[in-house]
Write a protein that holds these residues in place. Structure first.
Motif, PDB file in Angstrom:
ATOM      1  N   ASP A  25       0.811  -1.207   0.000  1.00  0.00           N
ATOM      2  CA  ASP A  25       0.000   0.000   0.000  1.00  0.00           C
ATOM      3  C   ASP A  25       0.849   1.263   0.000  1.00  0.00           C
ATOM      4  OD1 ASP A  25      -2.430  -1.276  -0.055  1.00  0.00           O
ATOM      5  OD2 ASP A  25      -2.544  -1.473   2.124  1.00  0.00           O
ATOM      6  N   PHE A  26       2.123   1.164   0.358  1.00  0.00           N
ATOM      7  CA  PHE A  26       2.977   2.345   0.319  1.00  0.00           C
ATOM      8  C   PHE A  26       4.375   1.918  -0.108  1.00  0.00           C
ATOM      9  CE2 PHE A  26       5.380   1.504   4.182  1.00  0.00           C
ATOM     10  CZ  PHE A  26       4.526   0.682   4.890  1.00  0.00           C
ATOM     11  N   THR A  27       5.087   2.841  -0.652  1.00  0.00           N
ATOM     12  CA  THR A  27       6.411   2.518  -1.161  1.00  0.00           C
ATOM     13  C   THR A  27       7.493   3.074  -0.272  1.00  0.00           C
ATOM     14  OG1 THR A  27       5.340   3.085  -3.239  1.00  0.00           O
ATOM     15  CG2 THR A  27       7.503   2.179  -3.372  1.00  0.00           C
ATOM     16  N   ASN A  28       7.620   4.393  -0.181  1.00  0.00           N
ATOM     17  CA  ASN A  28       8.635   5.008   0.671  1.00  0.00           C
ATOM     18  C   ASN A  28       7.940   5.797   1.769  1.00  0.00           C
ATOM     19  OD1 ASN A  28      11.064   4.139  -0.571  1.00  0.00           O
ATOM     20  ND2 ASN A  28      10.583   5.472  -2.276  1.00  0.00           N
ATOM     21  N   PRO A  29       7.853   5.260   2.966  1.00  0.00           N
ATOM     22  CA  PRO A  29       7.126   5.925   4.041  1.00  0.00           C
ATOM     23  C   PRO A  29       7.793   7.223   4.455  1.00  0.00           C
ATOM     24  CG  PRO A  29       8.371   4.078   4.906  1.00  0.00           C
ATOM     25  CD  PRO A  29       8.486   4.008   3.421  1.00  0.00           C
ATOM     26  N   SER A  30       6.972   8.206   4.798  1.00  0.00           N
ATOM     27  CA  SER A  30       7.526   9.469   5.284  1.00  0.00           C
ATOM     28  C   SER A  30       7.949   9.367   6.735  1.00  0.00           C
ATOM     29  CB  SER A  30       6.493  10.591   5.125  1.00  0.00           C
ATOM     30  OG  SER A  30       5.323  10.285   5.862  1.00  0.00           O
ATOM     31  N   ILE A  31       7.410   8.379   7.456  1.00  0.00           N
ATOM     32  CA  ILE A  31       7.805   8.164   8.853  1.00  0.00           C
ATOM     33  C   ILE A  31       7.960   6.680   9.120  1.00  0.00           C
ATOM     34  CG2 ILE A  31       6.702  10.253   9.742  1.00  0.00           C
ATOM     35  CD1 ILE A  31       4.423   8.482  10.730  1.00  0.00           C
ATOM     36  N   PHE A  32       8.797   6.376  10.095  1.00  0.00           N
ATOM     37  CA  PHE A  32       8.896   5.033  10.643  1.00  0.00           C
ATOM     38  C   PHE A  32       8.361   5.056  12.071  1.00  0.00           C
ATOM     39  CE2 PHE A  32      12.376   4.141   7.496  1.00  0.00           C
ATOM     40  CZ  PHE A  32      11.759   3.045   6.902  1.00  0.00           C
ATOM     41  N   ILE A  33       7.991   3.883  12.551  1.00  0.00           N
ATOM     42  CA  ILE A  33       7.547   3.718  13.935  1.00  0.00           C
ATOM     43  C   ILE A  33       8.578   2.883  14.671  1.00  0.00           C
ATOM     44  CG2 ILE A  33       5.730   2.888  15.472  1.00  0.00           C
ATOM     45  CD1 ILE A  33       4.881   5.171  13.655  1.00  0.00           C
ATOM     46  N   LEU A  34       9.212   3.480  15.687  1.00  0.00           N
ATOM     47  CA  LEU A  34      10.164   2.752  16.519  1.00  0.00           C
ATOM     48  C   LEU A  34       9.393   2.030  17.620  1.00  0.00           C
ATOM     49  CD1 LEU A  34      12.948   5.480  16.795  1.00  0.00           C
ATOM     50  CD2 LEU A  34      13.143   3.293  15.591  1.00  0.00           C
ATOM     51  N   LEU A  35       9.424   0.715  17.583  1.00  0.00           N
ATOM     52  CA  LEU A  35       8.604  -0.070  18.510  1.00  0.00           C
ATOM     53  C   LEU A  35       9.175  -0.051  19.920  1.00  0.00           C
ATOM     54  CD1 LEU A  35       6.009  -1.714  18.276  1.00  0.00           C
ATOM     55  CD2 LEU A  35       7.411  -3.759  17.960  1.00  0.00           C
ATOM     56  N   GLY A  36      10.481   0.192  20.064  1.00  0.00           N
ATOM     57  CA  GLY A  36      11.105   0.155  21.386  1.00  0.00           C
ATOM     58  C   GLY A  36      11.621  -1.237  21.686  1.00  0.00           C
ATOM     59  N   ILE A  37      11.273  -1.768  22.849  1.00  0.00           N
ATOM     60  CA  ILE A  37      11.661  -3.126  23.232  1.00  0.00           C
ATOM     61  C   ILE A  37      10.407  -3.995  23.189  1.00  0.00           C
ATOM     62  CG2 ILE A  37      12.725  -4.572  25.006  1.00  0.00           C
ATOM     63  CD1 ILE A  37      14.100  -2.093  26.084  1.00  0.00           C
ATOM     64  N   PRO A  38      10.248  -4.803  22.149  1.00  0.00           N
ATOM     65  CA  PRO A  38       9.012  -5.579  21.979  1.00  0.00           C
ATOM     66  C   PRO A  38       8.715  -6.478  23.172  1.00  0.00           C
ATOM     67  CG  PRO A  38      10.368  -5.670  19.992  1.00  0.00           C
ATOM     68  CD  PRO A  38      11.205  -5.017  21.052  1.00  0.00           C
ATOM     69  N   GLY A  39       7.483  -6.406  23.650  1.00  0.00           N
ATOM     70  CA  GLY A  39       7.046  -7.242  24.762  1.00  0.00           C
ATOM     71  C   GLY A  39       7.252  -6.632  26.130  1.00  0.00           C
ATOM     72  N   TRP A  40       7.968  -5.520  26.189  1.00  0.00           N
ATOM     73  CA  TRP A  40       8.249  -4.888  27.475  1.00  0.00           C
ATOM     74  C   TRP A  40       7.512  -3.561  27.628  1.00  0.00           C
ATOM     75  CZ3 TRP A  40      13.837  -5.474  29.733  1.00  0.00           C
ATOM     76  CH2 TRP A  40      14.158  -6.828  29.788  1.00  0.00           C
ATOM     77  N   GLU A  41       6.502  -3.340  26.821  1.00  0.00           N
ATOM     78  CA  GLU A  41       5.821  -2.042  26.828  1.00  0.00           C
ATOM     79  C   GLU A  41       5.271  -1.671  28.202  1.00  0.00           C
ATOM     80  OE1 GLU A  41       5.839  -3.551  22.641  1.00  0.00           O
ATOM     81  OE2 GLU A  41       5.363  -4.410  24.611  1.00  0.00           O
ATOM     82  N   SER A  42       4.765  -2.644  28.923  1.00  0.00           N
ATOM     83  CA  SER A  42       4.166  -2.347  30.231  1.00  0.00           C
ATOM     84  C   SER A  42       5.209  -1.963  31.277  1.00  0.00           C
ATOM     85  CB  SER A  42       3.360  -3.555  30.720  1.00  0.00           C
ATOM     86  OG  SER A  42       4.200  -4.686  30.854  1.00  0.00           O
ATOM     87  N   ALA A  43       6.484  -2.259  30.998  1.00  0.00           N
ATOM     88  CA  ALA A  43       7.554  -1.976  31.966  1.00  0.00           C
ATOM     89  C   ALA A  43       8.438  -0.820  31.528  1.00  0.00           C
ATOM     90  CB  ALA A  43       8.403  -3.224  32.176  1.00  0.00           C
ATOM     91  N   TYR A  44       7.974  -0.021  30.562  1.00  0.00           N
ATOM     92  CA  TYR A  44       8.823   1.040  30.014  1.00  0.00           C
ATOM     93  C   TYR A  44       9.286   2.048  31.070  1.00  0.00           C
ATOM     94  CZ  TYR A  44       8.572  -0.124  25.045  1.00  0.00           C
ATOM     95  OH  TYR A  44       8.726  -0.719  23.832  1.00  0.00           O
ATOM     96  N   VAL A  45       8.428   2.363  32.025  1.00  0.00           N
ATOM     97  CA  VAL A  45       8.809   3.328  33.057  1.00  0.00           C
ATOM     98  C   VAL A  45       9.996   2.803  33.850  1.00  0.00           C
ATOM     99  CG1 VAL A  45       8.074   4.487  35.167  1.00  0.00           C
ATOM    100  CG2 VAL A  45       6.505   4.324  33.234  1.00  0.00           C
ATOM    101  N   TRP A  46       9.977   1.520  34.185  1.00  0.00           N
ATOM    102  CA  TRP A  46      11.073   0.922  34.938  1.00  0.00           C
ATOM    103  C   TRP A  46      12.313   0.743  34.073  1.00  0.00           C
ATOM    104  CZ3 TRP A  46      10.296   1.205  39.876  1.00  0.00           C
ATOM    105  CH2 TRP A  46       8.992   1.129  40.374  1.00  0.00           C
ATOM    106  N   VAL A  47      12.091   0.362  32.804  1.00  0.00           N
ATOM    107  CA  VAL A  47      13.230   0.179  31.894  1.00  0.00           C
ATOM    108  C   VAL A  47      13.940   1.507  31.657  1.00  0.00           C
ATOM    109  CG1 VAL A  47      13.900  -0.508  29.551  1.00  0.00           C
ATOM    110  CG2 VAL A  47      12.157  -1.803  30.774  1.00  0.00           C
ATOM    111  N   SER A  48      13.189   2.594  31.683  1.00  0.00           N
ATOM    112  CA  SER A  48      13.784   3.901  31.406  1.00  0.00           C
ATOM    113  C   SER A  48      14.783   4.332  32.485  1.00  0.00           C
ATOM    114  CB  SER A  48      12.689   4.963  31.279  1.00  0.00           C
ATOM    115  OG  SER A  48      12.069   5.223  32.535  1.00  0.00           O
ATOM    116  N   ILE A  49      14.638   3.796  33.691  1.00  0.00           N
ATOM    117  CA  ILE A  49      15.522   4.215  34.799  1.00  0.00           C
ATOM    118  C   ILE A  49      16.986   3.896  34.505  1.00  0.00           C
ATOM    119  CG2 ILE A  49      16.062   3.881  37.237  1.00  0.00           C
ATOM    120  CD1 ILE A  49      13.045   3.494  37.726  1.00  0.00           C
ATOM    121  N   PRO A  50      17.356   2.628  34.168  1.00  0.00           N
ATOM    122  CA  PRO A  50      18.771   2.374  33.849  1.00  0.00           C
ATOM    123  C   PRO A  50      19.244   3.111  32.603  1.00  0.00           C
ATOM    124  CG  PRO A  50      17.435   0.418  33.435  1.00  0.00           C
ATOM    125  CD  PRO A  50      16.573   1.379  34.174  1.00  0.00           C
ATOM    126  N   PHE A  51      18.367   3.285  31.612  1.00  0.00           N
ATOM    127  CA  PHE A  51      18.748   4.030  30.410  1.00  0.00           C
ATOM    128  C   PHE A  51      19.089   5.474  30.778  1.00  0.00           C
ATOM    129  CE2 PHE A  51      17.157   0.438  28.159  1.00  0.00           C
ATOM    130  CZ  PHE A  51      17.612   0.529  26.860  1.00  0.00           C
TER     131      PHE A  51
END
Length: 332
Positions: A25-51
């Motif tokens: 449906d599209f050829t060259n997207p104007s944006i990409f979506i960075l998924l982050g760390i797949p499967g850890w979305e619910s823990a992003y607040v905690w993961v962000s601390i060491p980062f």
């Protein structure tokens, strides 16, 4: 937590079904979506601390190294000039990655423009290459200092150090330059979701619906011409250094001389060991969990910038003493 796939239609990001995601449906997207760390979305607040902690330590530590070397005339020698180059590279590398990663964790800001994604890709791989080259230059400095001590000042003059630094930057910048241009030419018609925290080269290229072997081969060529050759050069340098050390007459002189290489060896290990793991997991670890691959890739790029100033601050008496001197004056 299930992630809703997205498709790009007429410049808009809209939810789509899994069957739609396999269409063109599209050829060259104007944006990409960075998924982050797949499967850890619910823990992003905690993961962000060491980062966040690693980034804070990297920024404070490397700025401290730059400040101390600038303020202390006795540190205006090749070893510390190269250390300043390493600190500058670490600052740029970590800043290329962490702010966007934290925006994903904290604000769910996953969108990144196609051009910005390619720019981030270029900066990441260029400064990883620069860091590898600087470690090679530091190995040269240790080799001359130990194997040719009487000629050290005449061989590694300030102009020579500047030329080495410029050569490292030009080599890395020019070799990596084709990478985003190759990535830009591919048609992206499967999905615009990158399963990563940043625009890593292979994570982007594998989204293309074309034969991308030229990108894969070129990426491997750059790894060999930069990191591979640097690793060989460092190994040869330390082979000669060890031969010179073991030829010293007393055990104390051997230990003392080898101690001058301690900080550099620790920094080399902090850079190459996570790098080897990241390379192997990305190229060979197809059965590994995706979140593990993403974490290893982040460790490779975030841990060395954090550890390098700590290693040199702890193991190098000139930097440690100067830092304690400045701290005591501030305390007074």
């Amino acid at each position: 937590m299930q992630v809703t796939p997205f498709c790009l239609r007429v410049g808009q990001l809209l939810p789509c079904s899994m069957s739609d995601s396999n269409t063109t449906d599209f050829t060259n997207p104007s944006i990409f979506i960075l998924l982050g760390i797949p499967g850890w979305e619910s823990a992003y607040v905690w993961v962000s601390i060491p980062f966040c902690a690693m980034y804070t330590l990297a920024v404070l530590g490397n700025f401290t190294i730059l400040f101390i070397v600038k303020r202390e005339p006795s540190l205006h020698v090749p070893m510390y000039y190269f250390l300043c180059m390493l600190s500058t590279s670490d600052l740029i590398l970590s800043t290329s990655i962490v702010p966007k990663t934290l925006s994903i964790f904290w604000f769910n800001s996953r969108e990144i423009e196609f051009g910005a994604c390619l720019t981030q890709m270029y900066f990441i791989h260029t400064f990883l290459s620069i860091e590898s080259g600087i470690l090679g230059a530091m190995a040269l400095d240790r080799y001359v200092a130990i194997c040719e001590p009487l000629r050290h000042a005449s061989i590694l003059t300030n102009p020579v150090v500047a030329k080495i630094g410029l050569a490292v930057v030009l080599r890395s910048g020019l070799l990596v330059l084709p990478t985003p241009f190759l990535a830009r030419q591919w048609p992206y018609c499967r999905t615009n979701i990158i399963t990563h925290t940043h625009c890593e080269h292979m994570a982007v290229v594998k989204l293309a619906c074309a034969d991308t072997r030229i990108s894969n081969y070129y990426g491997l060529t750059v790894v060999f011409l930069v990191t591979g050759l640097d690793a060989i050069f460092i190994t040869l340098s330390y082979t000669q250094i060890l031969r010179a050390i073991f030829s010293l007459p007393t055990k104390d002189s051997q230990i003392k001389t080898f101690g001058t290489c301690g900080s550099h060896l620790c920094v080399i290990l902090a850079f190459y060991i996570p790098g080897i793991f990241s390379f192997l997991t990305h190229r060979l670890g197809h059965k590994l969990a995706l979140h593990f691959e993403v974490l290893i890739a982040n460790v490779y790029m975030l841990v060395p910038p954090m550890l390098n100033p700590i290693i040199y601050g702890v193991r190098t008496s000139q930097i440690r003493d100067r830092l304690l001197h400045l701290s005591s004056h501030k305390g007074v």
